[in-house]
Scaffold this active site. Structure first.
Site, PDB file in Angstrom:
ATOM      1  N   PRO A 153       9.655 -82.440   3.080  1.00  0.00           N
ATOM      2  CA  PRO A 153      10.866 -83.279   3.074  1.00  0.00           C
ATOM      3  C   PRO A 153      12.146 -82.446   3.235  1.00  0.00           C
ATOM      4  CG  PRO A 153       9.333 -84.043   1.411  1.00  0.00           C
ATOM      5  CD  PRO A 153       8.727 -82.801   2.009  1.00  0.00           C
ATOM      6  N   GLU A 189       8.033 -79.213  17.134  1.00  0.00           N
ATOM      7  CA  GLU A 189       7.880 -77.782  17.414  1.00  0.00           C
ATOM      8  C   GLU A 189       9.223 -77.111  17.726  1.00  0.00           C
ATOM      9  OE1 GLU A 189       3.288 -77.430  17.983  1.00  0.00           O
ATOM     10  OE2 GLU A 189       4.640 -75.888  18.586  1.00  0.00           O
TER      11      GLU A 189
END
Lengths: 387, 266
Positions: free
Chosen positions: A129, A371
């Protein structure tokens, strides 16, 4: 001398995967996208073809190819189905590659043959998170307790972490603190293998995503999940550094996937522009459409050259971090821009979920995020320029 | 070698059905844009499965892909080698050009005899270009071997080959002693795609080239001269015309009946 012509074996692999993508993957793509179902039958066939073992040596059950071979396969799969392509990309470069790079002989023997055969999948849990590109924010912990790591914390957006064939996830976790040379302290981050079925480890309910619907993505939770001490992957405290090296390669793979998506949009648009008639002619005879598709082709071509270059540098053992960042940036944007343009070429039909261009439109946005976001790629490029 | 098998798979280099096909000046097919015939992937898969079930090449099994054709036909062999055939044989000779099924089977029979003792010859159900389905039967006749055609399954038990042959209303199980010639349908298996290991391995596999002289066939027995049939003319079929659309203005039923009557359908 500069030469971007593919050697025979690369071209033949690419042609074979293209054929497979058109004949086996494409016919079921819309169904899995709509049902948000994982395409087990397609993945099994990809396993038989050896796609999951492309960059690994034969002694580990691989195909004896290299990372560029994987990238070419990803481009061809990305043309028709980004969910299937990302499943392969994550399985190889995030699931199996860390084991191959940093694993002990026992870890390699245990996991690589099944991963390289596509019979099992593994996920890599980095994102949390409050920690993504900034891995220093990692809050998940692992402490040693009588020969076991006890893992606590949570992870977000972990690909291939909750399928029926998922074998394990490799996670980054804080395993202590270490002193910097200047005397200040920082988190010691290590990577640990957590097998599926470990009590206390759960893949939570799958996300409802905007796209990549047939790809398996879950939040993970760890509550006193105990795994043997030997499940440490690589050197203790090298977890983040190891992950960064895997990530650079992964960017080339994602760039290849994005190139495929961009090219898929071109191919579909060309075909449609020749068939669809408006005002008495095929719409492809109008310069407005021609220029749009020509620009799309230019983007796909540019993206391909960028990832070829980054891959060639990597295989030659040269620095490729910046080139990988450029390839990822350019290919992600090419996919998104081409998906938007292709949807425009298709008009109303491009707004129907089951059309492939609509799927590319929903799927491509993540290529500017996953990514390493576009902004992270720009940061890396700027840093290389000394800014 | 115990129950190991030496299997010859007949493969053909044919125009890719995804592209438009063109008839050349000599009323023969334009063979650019050609591929390994899709229907030949089934006999190759059947042969590989038989070989693998018996321990593969290590256990003395051989799968040899045989093709007859011009220089480009070697590409069909190359694909077969990538998929898994152990070696390839390319029968090529200018005098073969224009051979019909009878001449083709004569040349292939001589080539197979040249390869020595073969346990099984497996072919597809048809070529996707000529589509005569004649060659396997003719080949069996010329080799003096039993023929098991249109197999939807194939098992080899000792020296007995057993196939299932599906007709419209019934299925037959037919057996023959090896050696035998078998043709298989597209229902028999799910052909594999080549993998990267196979693509790399194919580069090291051998393709033998055979000429008519080497297999002892005279040029006059094959090609146009040796053929029993020839293509008298070849014209592209006219494009399908648009159908007739009847719009209902209260009299559609009558118009439909008139149309069907005009076509002599009622």
């Amino acid at each position: 001398m500069v030469d971007f012509q593919l050697a025979d074996e690369y071209r033949e692999l690419s042609d074979t995967v293209r054929e497979f993508a058109d004949e086996v993957v494409a016919p079921v793509s819309a169904k899995h996208d709509e049902e948000h179902s994982f395409p087990y039958e397609v993945i099994a066939q990809m396993g038989e073809m050896g796609l999951f073992g492309l960059p690994f040596p034969e002694e580990h059950g691989g195909m004896g190819g290299d990372f560029f071979a994987l990238a070419l396969a990803l481009e061809q799969l990305g043309r028709v189905d980004q969910s299937v392509a990302i499943t392969l990309e994550a399985a190889v470069s995030l699931g199996a590659m860390p084991i191959y790079r940093f694993g002990t002989d026992e870890q390699k023997e245990r996991w690589l043959p099944v991963l390289a055969a596509g019979k099992a999948l593994a996920g890599f849990g980095l994102t949390e998170p409050e920690a993504g590109s900034d891995a220093g924010g990692t809050k998940t912990t692992a402490r040693l307790d009588s020969g076991h790591w006890v893992v606590n914390g949570s992870k977000e957006f972990i690909t291939n972490s909750g399928t029926d064939i998922t074998a394990f996830v490799t996670i980054t976790a804080v395993t202590g603190t270490e002193k910097r040379p200047d005397g200040t302290e920082r988190k010691e981050i290590s990577t640990i293998i957590v097998p599926r079925g470990t009590p206390g480890f759960r893949a939570e309910k799958a996300y409802s995503k905007v796209g990549w619907n047939a790809s398996d993505t879950h939040p993970l939770s760890f509550k006193d999940a105990r795994v043997p001490e030997e499940n440490l992957l690589g050197t203790r405290g090298r977890g983040y550094a190891n992950f960064l090296s895997v990530l650079d390669e992964g960017r080339i793979a994602i760039a290849a996937l994005g190139t495929g998506a961009a090219q898929g949009c071109v191919d579909l648009s060309v075909k449609y522009a020749k068939e669809r008639r408006a005002f008495g002619s095929a719409i492809g005879t109008y310069q407005g459409i021609q220029f749009k598709i020509a620009r799309m082709q230019a983007r796909a071509h540019t993206a391909r050259l960028a990832y070829y270059d980054a891959a060639a540098r990597m295989l030659a053992g040269k620095p490729f971090k910046t080139q990988a960042a450029i390839a990822k940036l350019v290919a992600g944007e090419a996919a998104m821009d081409n998906a938007r343009d292709a949807t425009q070429v298709f008009g109303g039909y491009g707004f129907i979920n089951e059309s492939t261009v609509a799927r590319h439109y929903r799927d491509s946005k993540i290529l500017e995020i996953g990514e390493g976001t576009t902004e992270v790629q720009l940061m890396l490029i700027a840093r290389e320029l000394g800014l | 070698m115990g129950d190991s098998l030496k299997i010859v798979v007949l493969v053909k280099h044919v125009p890719d059905a995804q592209f438009d096909r063109h008839i050349g000046a000599e009323r023969t097919l334009d063979r650019s844009e050609s591929i390994l015939s899709e229907l030949d992937e089934y006999p190759l898969e059947a042969a590989l499965q038989l070989s693998e079930a018996r321990g593969g090449e290590k256990a003395g099994n051989e799968v040899i892909a045989l093709t007859m054709g011009g220089p480009d036909a070697a590409n069909a062999l190359k694909k077969a080698l990538q998929i898994g055939a152990g070696s390839g044989v390319h029968l090529t000779d200018e005098a073969l050009a224009g051979s019909d099924a009878a001449a083709t089977s004569l040349a292939l029979a001589a080539a197979i005899r040249h390869l020595g003792d073969v346990d099984l010859v497996i072919a597809g159900m048809a070529s996707t270009d000529g589509e005569t389905s004649l060659v396997p039967a003719q080949l069996a006749e010329r080799l003096g071997l039993p023929q098991l055609t249109f197999a939807s399954s194939l098992e080899v038990d000792g020296r007995t080959a057993r196939i299932q042959r599906d007709g419209d209303g019934h299925s037959e199980t037919v057996e023959a002693a090896l050696p035998a010639v078998v043709s298989v349908t597209d229902q028999i298996n799910e052909p594999r795609y080549p993998n990267f290991k196979g693509i790399l391995a194919a580069k090291k596999k051998k393709i033998r080239t055979l000429s008519l002289a080497e297999i002892g066939v005279d040029a006059g027995q094959v090609g146009a001269a040796g053929s029993l049939t020839w293509v008298a003319s070849a014209e592209p079929r006219p494009a399908r015309t648009a159908g007739t659309v009847i719009t209902d203005e209260g009299d559609a039923g009558v118009k439909l009946v008139d149309f069907l009557a005009a076509q002599k359908l009622i």
